[in-house]
Write an enzyme that holds these catalytic residues in place. Structure first.
Site, PDB file in Angstrom:
ATOM      1  N   LYS A   1       0.660  -1.050  -0.110  1.00  0.00           N
ATOM      2  CA  LYS A   1       0.054  -0.160   0.141  1.00  0.00           C
ATOM      3  C   LYS A   1       0.900   1.025  -0.071  1.00  0.00           C
ATOM      4  CE  LYS A   1      -4.462   1.151   0.202  1.00  0.00           C
ATOM      5  NZ  LYS A   1      -5.623   0.176  -0.015  1.00  0.00           N
TER       6      LYS A   1
ATOM      7  N   ASP B   1      -6.953   4.312  -4.703  1.00  0.00           N
ATOM      8  CA  ASP B   1      -7.597   3.999  -3.427  1.00  0.00           C
ATOM      9  C   ASP B   1      -8.376   5.564  -3.065  1.00  0.00           C
ATOM     10  OD1 ASP B   1      -7.896   2.053  -0.940  1.00  0.00           O
ATOM     11  OD2 ASP B   1      -7.435   3.997  -0.143  1.00  0.00           O
TER      12      ASP B   1
HETATM   13  P1  NDP Z   1     -13.233   7.583  -2.985  1.00  0.00           P
HETATM   14  O1  NDP Z   1     -11.940   8.525  -2.631  1.00  0.00           O
HETATM   15  O2  NDP Z   1     -13.443   7.332  -4.291  1.00  0.00           O
HETATM   16  O3  NDP Z   1     -14.008   8.173  -1.715  1.00  0.00           O
HETATM   17  C1  NDP Z   1     -13.956   8.072  -0.391  1.00  0.00           C
HETATM   18  C2  NDP Z   1     -15.345   8.254  -0.118  1.00  0.00           C
HETATM   19  O4  NDP Z   1     -15.216   8.407   1.444  1.00  0.00           O
HETATM   20  C3  NDP Z   1     -15.863   9.916  -0.019  1.00  0.00           C
HETATM   21  O5  NDP Z   1     -17.190   9.814  -0.018  1.00  0.00           O
HETATM   22  C4  NDP Z   1     -15.007  10.425   1.219  1.00  0.00           C
HETATM   23  O6  NDP Z   1     -15.868  11.669   1.488  1.00  0.00           O
HETATM   24  C5  NDP Z   1     -15.188   9.423   2.344  1.00  0.00           C
HETATM   25  N1  NDP Z   1     -14.150   9.713   3.172  1.00  0.00           N
HETATM   26  C6  NDP Z   1     -12.833   9.629   2.932  1.00  0.00           C
HETATM   27  N2  NDP Z   1     -12.386   9.648   4.186  1.00  0.00           N
HETATM   28  C7  NDP Z   1     -13.156  10.011   5.075  1.00  0.00           C
HETATM   29  C8  NDP Z   1     -13.147  10.276   6.461  1.00  0.00           C
HETATM   30  N3  NDP Z   1     -11.934  10.456   6.991  1.00  0.00           N
HETATM   31  N4  NDP Z   1     -14.263  10.440   7.003  1.00  0.00           N
HETATM   32  C9  NDP Z   1     -15.514  10.276   6.482  1.00  0.00           C
HETATM   33  N5  NDP Z   1     -15.619  10.139   5.228  1.00  0.00           N
HETATM   34  C10 NDP Z   1     -14.426   9.931   4.379  1.00  0.00           C
HETATM   35  O7  NDP Z   1     -12.283   6.342  -2.264  1.00  0.00           O
HETATM   36  P2  NDP Z   1     -12.743   4.777  -2.562  1.00  0.00           P
HETATM   37  O8  NDP Z   1     -14.206   4.707  -2.692  1.00  0.00           O
HETATM   38  O9  NDP Z   1     -11.921   4.166  -3.554  1.00  0.00           O
HETATM   39  O10 NDP Z   1     -12.322   4.001  -1.165  1.00  0.00           O
HETATM   40  C11 NDP Z   1     -13.105   3.971   0.041  1.00  0.00           C
HETATM   41  C12 NDP Z   1     -12.988   2.723   0.840  1.00  0.00           C
HETATM   42  O11 NDP Z   1     -12.710   1.634   0.139  1.00  0.00           O
HETATM   43  C13 NDP Z   1     -11.824   3.109   1.583  1.00  0.00           C
HETATM   44  O12 NDP Z   1     -11.500   2.380   2.776  1.00  0.00           O
HETATM   45  C14 NDP Z   1     -10.691   2.095   0.530  1.00  0.00           C
HETATM   46  O13 NDP Z   1      -9.497   2.047   1.383  1.00  0.00           O
HETATM   47  C15 NDP Z   1     -11.585   1.017   0.226  1.00  0.00           C
HETATM   48  N6  NDP Z   1     -11.314   0.251  -0.956  1.00  0.00           N
HETATM   49  C16 NDP Z   1     -11.333   1.106  -2.241  1.00  0.00           C
HETATM   50  C17 NDP Z   1     -10.983   0.316  -3.319  1.00  0.00           C
HETATM   51  C18 NDP Z   1     -10.856   0.791  -4.880  1.00  0.00           C
HETATM   52  O14 NDP Z   1     -10.787  -0.196  -5.760  1.00  0.00           O
HETATM   53  N7  NDP Z   1     -11.119   1.877  -4.743  1.00  0.00           N
HETATM   54  C19 NDP Z   1     -10.859  -1.324  -3.337  1.00  0.00           C
HETATM   55  C20 NDP Z   1     -10.858  -2.020  -1.752  1.00  0.00           C
HETATM   56  C21 NDP Z   1     -11.081  -1.202  -0.837  1.00  0.00           C
HETATM   57  P3  NDP Z   1     -15.014  12.997   0.964  1.00  0.00           P
HETATM   58  O15 NDP Z   1     -15.494  13.341  -0.303  1.00  0.00           O
HETATM   59  O16 NDP Z   1     -15.910  14.262   1.846  1.00  0.00           O
HETATM   60  O17 NDP Z   1     -13.605  13.123   1.384  1.00  0.00           O
HETATM   61  O1  2IT Z   2      -7.733  -1.620  -0.933  1.00  0.00           O
HETATM   62  C1  2IT Z   2      -7.723  -2.060  -1.990  1.00  0.00           C
HETATM   63  O2  2IT Z   2      -7.817  -3.481  -2.114  1.00  0.00           O
HETATM   64  C2  2IT Z   2      -7.544  -1.201  -3.159  1.00  0.00           C
HETATM   65  N1  2IT Z   2      -7.332  -0.010  -2.911  1.00  0.00           N
HETATM   66  C3  2IT Z   2      -7.369  -1.773  -4.411  1.00  0.00           C
HETATM   67  C4  2IT Z   2      -6.003  -2.229  -4.734  1.00  0.00           C
HETATM   68  C5  2IT Z   2      -5.311  -2.711  -6.093  1.00  0.00           C
HETATM   69  O3  2IT Z   2      -4.518  -2.921  -6.258  1.00  0.00           O
HETATM   70  O4  2IT Z   2      -6.486  -2.687  -7.153  1.00  0.00           O
END
Ligand code: NDP
Ligand code: 2IT
Length: 400
Positions: free
Chosen positions: A79, A119
């Site tokens: 990461k 992420d």
């Molecule tokens: P994005 O940046 O697309 O969206 C993040 C969302 O979470 C936004 O709505 C943001 O709000 C909110 N958020 C972020 N930080 C905070 C906080 N501290 N408190 C409250 N709300 C918060 O990210 P993703 O959708 O990609 O990721 C979301 C989660 O999923 C994370 O935990 C990530 O690690 C996990 N994840 C993502 C993957 C991927 O493929 N993208 C894969 C597996 C897991 P705001 O706009 O106000 O910041």
């Molecule tokens: O938390 C996760 O699994 C991710 N942000 C996606 C990682 C990836 O390599 O696609």
């Protein structure tokens, strides 16, 4: 093995300098935690958020190692990220930051070494800026990042895969109890990549989505957040970088609650899809008391330890992130395969592979998590299945 597996292989930490639009020199810290490559190249996302520290990235890289093992694909765990805050930055500032970040990171990654992806705060646009800089520095066009654009080596359904996968996993849990999502109400947190695609798949499978949120608060739409409304949220949050509260001006059926998470809204199923520790013990008690039967973690470790104990004690269906949100990295693995084979699979093929992978993860959880009497401990199942594969590989290598 426990002592060796708890220690990251290496943590790279570096300075990232960039120039803002007013000509000021800005300095950020960047990291890449290469946690474990026993079963494949390091693999995991890059996060840009002011809350990023080495400690946060270490827990995420540790989780990623077992998540990646659970997918059944040959990927190690890593990461990375930076305390850079993309909010309020111009596209040119984001480009300059991404280029500077990659100017240091490029020497530590590679298609067979370490393959980052997106992420929080890192989507297709940022991957484009980083890939462009990697290619420029190395003069190599390789699958060194995933989540790429379709024109330059990306895979269909990678964007959707995490959210869709979390709902497929939920559907698998429900099916094990003879149930499905038709008519079920869902409370979702977040409004980014994972949350909006989870919402989309819930709607496609006949459920009703009641909430979405961001760091400012949550919106509750008792009429249901339909595909049309999800499309508006995607455009507003991703392309316009807007706030979720603006939803209420657009769709009058909704209300906005500032500074709160959505867990007090009664629902059948809950999907925390924003960030770590966003659902605590009291929230979990509220969900259980309101009749929630299943939780699928789209985010990484969104439920804190007290919350996990509440769900386990209540014996509701609870899918930890390392199982439920593995669909994203799984399709990243498929993107790597397509890049290596210099080919592209069709959307139908990839949709089926994603479904099969999520069903496979569910099966692996059952192997170690079936407690009898109709209760499946998915936390135990996922932890043991993920650990065993990595540990067996490390044992084969001797003491290294
Ligand atoms: P994005 O940046 O697309 O969206 C993040 C969302 O979470 C936004 O709505 C943001 O709000 C909110 N958020 C972020 N930080 C905070 C906080 N501290 N408190 C409250 N709300 C918060 O990210 P993703 O959708 O990609 O990721 C979301 C989660 O999923 C994370 O935990 C990530 O690690 C996990 N994840 C993502 C993957 C991927 O493929 N993208 C894969 C597996 C897991 P705001 O706009 O106000 O910041
Ligand atoms: O938390 C996760 O699994 C991710 N942000 C996606 C990682 C990836 O390599 O696609």
């Amino acid at each position: 093995i426990l002592r060796r597996i708890a220690e990251p292989d290496r943590v790279v930490s570096f300075r990232v300098c960039w120039e803002d639009d007013n000509g000021n020199i800005r300095v950020q810290r960047g990291w890449r935690v290469q946690n474990n490559n026993a079963i494949g190249p390091y693999k995991g996302g890059i996060r840009f958020h002011p809350s990023v520290t080495e400690s946060v990235l270490k827990f995420l890289a540790f989780e990623q190692t077992f998540k990646n093992a659970l997918t059944g694909l040959p990927m190690g765990g890593g990461k990375g990220g930076s305390n850079f805050n993309p909010k309020g930055k111009s596209v040119r500032e984001i480009m300059r930051f991404c280029q500077s970040f990659m100017t240091e990171l490029y020497r530590h990654i590679g298609a067979d070494v370490d393959v980052p992806a997106g992420d929080i705060g890192v989507g297709g646009r940022e991957i484009g800026f980083m890939f462009g800089q990697y290619k420029r520095i190395t003069n190599e066009f390789t699958g060194v990042l995933t989540g790429k654009g379709l024109e330059w080596g990306g895979s269909l359904i990678r964007t959707e895969a995490t959210g869709y996968g979390a709902v497929y996993f939920l559907a698998n849990m429900l099916a094990a109890k003879g149930q499905d999502l038709v008519g079920k109400s869902a409370v979702i947190s977040g409004s980014g990549n994972v949350a909006t695609h989870a919402a989309e798949k819930i709607v496609q499978l006949g459920g009703k989505v009641l909430t979405l949120s961001d760091s400012g608060g949550f919106i509750h739409d008792p009429d249901g957040i339909t595909q049309e409304k999800i499309d508006w949220v995607k455009a507003h949050k991703t392309h316009r970088r807007g706030r979720i509260e603006d939803y209420c001006a657009e769709f009058k059926s909704a209300t906005f609650t500032a500074g709160k998470t959505p867990w007090a809204v009664p629902c059948d199923v809950a999907l925390p899809c924003a960030t770590q520790n966003e659902l605590n013990g009291d929230d979990a008690k509220m969900l259980v008391a309101n009749g929630c039967i299943a939780v699928s973690e789209g985010a990484n470790m969104p439920t804190d330890l007290a919350g996990v104990h509440v769900f386990k004690d209540a014996k509701i269906m609870f899918a930890p992130g390392k199982a439920a949100n593995a669909g994203g990295v799984a399709v990243s693995g498929l993107e790597m395969s397509q890049n290596s084979g210099r080919r592209s699979w069709s959307e139908a093929e990839l949709q089926q592979m994603l479904k099969d992978i999520m069903a496979g993860i569910h099966e692996r959880c059952l192997t170690y998590g079936d407690q009898g009497g109709g209760y499946i401990d998915y936390v135990k199942g996922a932890n043991i299945a993920g650990f065993k594969k990595v540990a067996d590989a490390m044992l084969a290598f001797g003491v290294v």
